[in-house]
Design a protein around this motif. Structure first.
Motif, PDB file in Angstrom:
ATOM      1  N   TYR A  37       0.831  -1.200   0.000  1.00 42.61           N
ATOM      2  CA  TYR A  37       0.000   0.000   0.000  1.00 42.61           C
ATOM      3  C   TYR A  37       0.869   1.255   0.000  1.00 42.61           C
ATOM      4  O   TYR A  37       0.649   2.169  -0.786  1.00 42.61           O
ATOM      5  CB  TYR A  37      -0.930   0.013   1.211  1.00 42.61           C
ATOM      6  N   ARG A  40       2.674   1.721  -3.404  1.00 42.91           N
ATOM      7  CA  ARG A  40       1.772   2.150  -4.481  1.00 42.91           C
ATOM      8  C   ARG A  40       1.250   3.562  -4.243  1.00 42.91           C
ATOM      9  O   ARG A  40       0.992   4.292  -5.178  1.00 42.91           O
ATOM     10  CB  ARG A  40       0.613   1.168  -4.614  1.00 42.91           C
ATOM     11  N   ARG A  41       1.090   3.918  -2.982  1.00 45.78           N
ATOM     12  CA  ARG A  41       0.616   5.261  -2.657  1.00 45.78           C
ATOM     13  C   ARG A  41       1.686   6.298  -2.973  1.00 45.78           C
ATOM     14  O   ARG A  41       1.392   7.354  -3.506  1.00 45.78           O
ATOM     15  CB  ARG A  41       0.234   5.314  -1.175  1.00 45.78           C
ATOM     16  N   ASN A  42       2.924   5.992  -2.645  1.00 44.55           N
ATOM     17  CA  ASN A  42       3.994   6.973  -2.775  1.00 44.55           C
ATOM     18  C   ASN A  42       4.678   6.972  -4.134  1.00 44.55           C
ATOM     19  O   ASN A  42       5.329   7.940  -4.477  1.00 44.55           O
ATOM     20  CB  ASN A  42       5.039   6.767  -1.683  1.00 44.55           C
TER      21      ASN A  42
END
Length: 50
Positions: A37, A40-42
């Motif tokens: 997570y 993929r977020r950063n």
């Protein structure tokens, strides 16, 4: 599941956390999910400059 099965109580599922081996495996799994997570977020937030 048979149609006659009763829903399991939340306490039955949480009782698995009393087992050290299960806690270790579950912690590793959730930690890995958090890594995915966070990556993929950063990956789209951090600009890449040449």
């Amino acid at each position: 599941m048979p149609a006659t099965a009763k829903p399991a109580a939340l306490s039955q599922g949480l009782s698995a956390l009393k087992q050290p081996q299960f806690r270790a495996v579950a912690g590793g799994y959730f930690g890995h999910c958090w890594e995915l997570y966070a990556f993929r977020r950063n990956v789209f937030v951090i600009p890449i400059h040449d």
